[in-house]
Design a protein around this motif. Structure first.
Motif, PDB file in Angstrom:
ATOM      1  N   MET A   1      -6.225  -2.018  15.972  1.00  0.00           N
ATOM      2  CA  MET A   1      -6.427  -2.715  14.540  1.00  0.00           C
ATOM      3  C   MET A   1      -5.279  -2.019  13.624  1.00  0.00           C
ATOM      4  O   MET A   1      -4.444  -2.597  13.073  1.00  0.00           O
ATOM      5  N   SER A   2      -5.120  -0.673  13.753  1.00  0.00           N
ATOM      6  CA  SER A   2      -4.218   0.085  12.944  1.00  0.00           C
ATOM      7  C   SER A   2      -2.687  -0.438  13.360  1.00  0.00           C
ATOM      8  O   SER A   2      -1.831  -0.691  12.679  1.00  0.00           O
ATOM      9  N   ASN A   3      -2.590  -0.488  14.719  1.00  0.00           N
ATOM     10  CA  ASN A   3      -1.239  -0.669  15.371  1.00  0.00           C
ATOM     11  C   ASN A   3      -0.847  -2.186  15.004  1.00  0.00           C
ATOM     12  O   ASN A   3       0.459  -2.444  14.308  1.00  0.00           O
ATOM     13  N   SER A   4      -1.850  -3.167  14.999  1.00  0.00           N
ATOM     14  CA  SER A   4      -1.628  -4.547  14.745  1.00  0.00           C
ATOM     15  C   SER A   4      -1.160  -4.692  13.099  1.00  0.00           C
ATOM     16  O   SER A   4      -0.080  -5.349  12.583  1.00  0.00           O
ATOM     17  N   THR A   5      -2.078  -3.917  12.091  1.00  0.00           N
ATOM     18  CA  THR A   5      -1.748  -4.023  10.837  1.00  0.00           C
ATOM     19  C   THR A   5      -0.204  -3.431  10.468  1.00  0.00           C
ATOM     20  O   THR A   5       0.523  -3.999   9.713  1.00  0.00           O
ATOM     21  N   LEU A   6       0.162  -2.116  11.041  1.00  0.00           N
ATOM     22  CA  LEU A   6       1.502  -1.662  10.821  1.00  0.00           C
ATOM     23  C   LEU A   6       2.650  -2.733  11.407  1.00  0.00           C
ATOM     24  O   LEU A   6       3.547  -2.926  10.692  1.00  0.00           O
ATOM     25  N   GLN A   7       2.283  -3.398  12.475  1.00  0.00           N
ATOM     26  CA  GLN A   7       3.328  -4.331  13.120  1.00  0.00           C
ATOM     27  C   GLN A   7       3.434  -5.529  12.141  1.00  0.00           C
ATOM     28  O   GLN A   7       4.390  -6.064  11.842  1.00  0.00           O
ATOM     29  N   GLU A   8       2.256  -5.829  11.535  1.00  0.00           N
ATOM     30  CA  GLU A   8       2.356  -7.265  10.807  1.00  0.00           C
ATOM     31  C   GLU A   8       2.951  -6.732   9.260  1.00  0.00           C
ATOM     32  O   GLU A   8       3.833  -7.567   8.645  1.00  0.00           O
ATOM     33  N   ARG A   9       2.937  -5.426   8.943  1.00  0.00           N
ATOM     34  CA  ARG A   9       3.537  -5.076   7.707  1.00  0.00           C
ATOM     35  C   ARG A   9       5.274  -4.926   7.949  1.00  0.00           C
ATOM     36  O   ARG A   9       6.139  -5.348   7.004  1.00  0.00           O
ATOM     37  N   LEU A  10       5.591  -4.430   9.203  1.00  0.00           N
ATOM     38  CA  LEU A  10       7.060  -4.384   9.530  1.00  0.00           C
ATOM     39  C   LEU A  10       7.758  -5.827   9.690  1.00  0.00           C
ATOM     40  O   LEU A  10       8.823  -5.872   9.113  1.00  0.00           O
ATOM     41  N   VAL A  11       6.871  -6.779  10.235  1.00  0.00           N
ATOM     42  CA  VAL A  11       7.453  -7.996  10.196  1.00  0.00           C
ATOM     43  C   VAL A  11       7.620  -8.806   8.889  1.00  0.00           C
ATOM     44  O   VAL A  11       8.523  -9.339   8.540  1.00  0.00           O
ATOM     45  N   GLY A  12       6.713  -8.392   8.011  1.00  0.00           N
ATOM     46  CA  GLY A  12       6.720  -8.939   6.559  1.00  0.00           C
ATOM     47  C   GLY A  12       7.813  -8.233   5.854  1.00  0.00           C
ATOM     48  O   GLY A  12       8.607  -8.985   5.108  1.00  0.00           O
ATOM     49  N   SER A  13       8.095  -7.088   6.277  1.00  0.00           N
ATOM     50  CA  SER A  13       9.331  -6.293   5.371  1.00  0.00           C
ATOM     51  C   SER A  13      10.674  -6.839   5.823  1.00  0.00           C
ATOM     52  O   SER A  13      11.583  -7.259   5.278  1.00  0.00           O
ATOM     53  N   THR A  14      10.594  -7.276   7.281  1.00  0.00           N
ATOM     54  CA  THR A  14      11.998  -7.923   7.903  1.00  0.00           C
ATOM     55  C   THR A  14      12.132  -9.455   7.290  1.00  0.00           C
ATOM     56  O   THR A  14      13.145  -9.654   6.970  1.00  0.00           O
ATOM     57  N   ARG A  15      11.077  -9.906   7.201  1.00  0.00           N
ATOM     58  CA  ARG A  15      10.983 -11.266   6.726  1.00  0.00           C
ATOM     59  C   ARG A  15      11.502 -11.367   5.398  1.00  0.00           C
ATOM     60  O   ARG A  15      12.371 -12.142   4.911  1.00  0.00           O
ATOM     61  N   ASP A  16      11.127 -10.355   4.290  1.00  0.00           N
ATOM     62  CA  ASP A  16      11.531 -10.211   3.135  1.00  0.00           C
ATOM     63  C   ASP A  16      12.928 -10.000   2.913  1.00  0.00           C
ATOM     64  O   ASP A  16      13.748 -10.352   2.426  1.00  0.00           O
ATOM     65  N   GLN A  17      13.540  -8.875   3.645  1.00  0.00           N
ATOM     66  CA  GLN A  17      14.788  -8.467   3.776  1.00  0.00           C
ATOM     67  C   GLN A  17      15.765  -9.666   4.148  1.00  0.00           C
ATOM     68  O   GLN A  17      16.927  -9.917   3.742  1.00  0.00           O
ATOM     69  N   ASN A  18      15.355 -10.453   5.165  1.00  0.00           N
ATOM     70  CA  ASN A  18      16.123 -11.630   5.807  1.00  0.00           C
ATOM     71  C   ASN A  18      16.265 -12.613   4.712  1.00  0.00           C
ATOM     72  O   ASN A  18      17.344 -13.283   4.469  1.00  0.00           O
ATOM     73  N   THR A  19      14.860 -13.060   4.026  1.00  0.00           N
ATOM     74  CA  THR A  19      15.188 -13.840   2.969  1.00  0.00           C
ATOM     75  C   THR A  19      16.180 -13.428   1.728  1.00  0.00           C
ATOM     76  O   THR A  19      16.928 -14.200   1.385  1.00  0.00           O
ATOM     77  N   ALA A  20      16.171 -12.055   1.425  1.00  0.00           N
ATOM     78  CA  ALA A  20      17.083 -11.726   0.423  1.00  0.00           C
ATOM     79  C   ALA A  20      18.421 -11.782   0.740  1.00  0.00           C
ATOM     80  O   ALA A  20      19.345 -12.234  -0.013  1.00  0.00           O
ATOM     81  N   PHE A  21      18.555 -11.505   2.052  1.00  0.00           N
ATOM     82  CA  PHE A  21      20.251 -11.680   2.763  1.00  0.00           C
ATOM     83  C   PHE A  21      20.660 -12.906   2.584  1.00  0.00           C
ATOM     84  O   PHE A  21      21.658 -13.198   2.235  1.00  0.00           O
ATOM     85  N   GLN A  22      19.513 -14.013   2.965  1.00  0.00           N
ATOM     86  CA  GLN A  22      20.021 -15.538   2.815  1.00  0.00           C
ATOM     87  C   GLN A  22      20.292 -15.817   1.597  1.00  0.00           C
ATOM     88  O   GLN A  22      21.327 -16.814   1.388  1.00  0.00           O
ATOM     89  N   ALA A  23      19.542 -15.403   0.719  1.00  0.00           N
ATOM     90  CA  ALA A  23      19.675 -15.958  -0.865  1.00  0.00           C
ATOM     91  C   ALA A  23      20.982 -15.238  -1.322  1.00  0.00           C
ATOM     92  O   ALA A  23      21.814 -16.124  -2.042  1.00  0.00           O
TER      93      ALA A  23
END
Length: 172
Positions: free
Chosen positions: A29-51
């Motif tokens: 569960m801890s590993n899954s939560t960490l991976q979800e945060r990493l994916v969310g951070s990557t998505r936010d970075q990608n959104t900002a780059f596209q904008a």
């Protein structure tokens, strides 16, 4: 009937196995939560780059429009000029993006505005210069900076910069 000395051993083994399974579950569960945060951070970075990329293209198009409409592009954007607002047709946040995302912005400036130079263009020649003639330019290439800022959710910000070069053929 003899009394067995192994009474309660099954209970102890079961408790140890249950403890091990609990530890494995917590780790997963801890590993899954960490991976979800990493994916969310990557998505936010990608959104900002596209904008920021969308705002950069709006700024570049704005520069081209202003140069085409100007009699003397050398005097354009001597001070930093904001671009027109980025419209929803040019950029909108992804539907999967959670949270509010600010509209990207951009600004343009003359490439030489901060350099204190009187020249506002680059002179391109074909290399043929005669001794008795003044230096002739085949074209004047005007250079302009475009800076764009894109935002993701939270504090994610991406800044991009490009240089727009527009060559105008001399009328000689």
């Amino acid at each position: 009937m003899p009394i067995s000395k192994q009474r309660g051993m099954v209970l102890l083994v079961c408790l140890v196995m249950l403890l091990l399974l609990t530890m494995i579950g917590i780790t997963a569960m801890s590993n899954s939560t960490l991976q979800e945060r990493l994916v969310g951070s990557t998505r936010d970075q990608n959104t900002a780059f596209q904008a920021a990329e969308a705002a950069l293209r709006v700024g570049e198009a704005f520069v081209r429009q202003q140069v085409e409409a100007s009699a003397d592009p050398a005097n354009l954007f001597a001070a930093v000029t904001p671009c027109p607002a980025v419209t929803a047709a040019q950029w909108r946040k992804p539907d999967t993006q959670l949270g509010a995302v600010a509209t990207p912005t951009c600004s343009v400036s003359n490439f030489y505005a901060g350099a204190g130079s009187a020249a506002a263009f680059v002179c391109e020649t074909d290399g043929s210069i005669t001794e008795d003639r003044a230096f002739d330019c085949l074209s004047r290439t005007f250079l302009f900076n475009v800076e764009a800022v894109g935002f993701g959710t939270g504090d994610v910000t991406v800044r991009l910069q490009s240089t727009v070069a527009i060559a105008i053929r001399s009328q000689n």
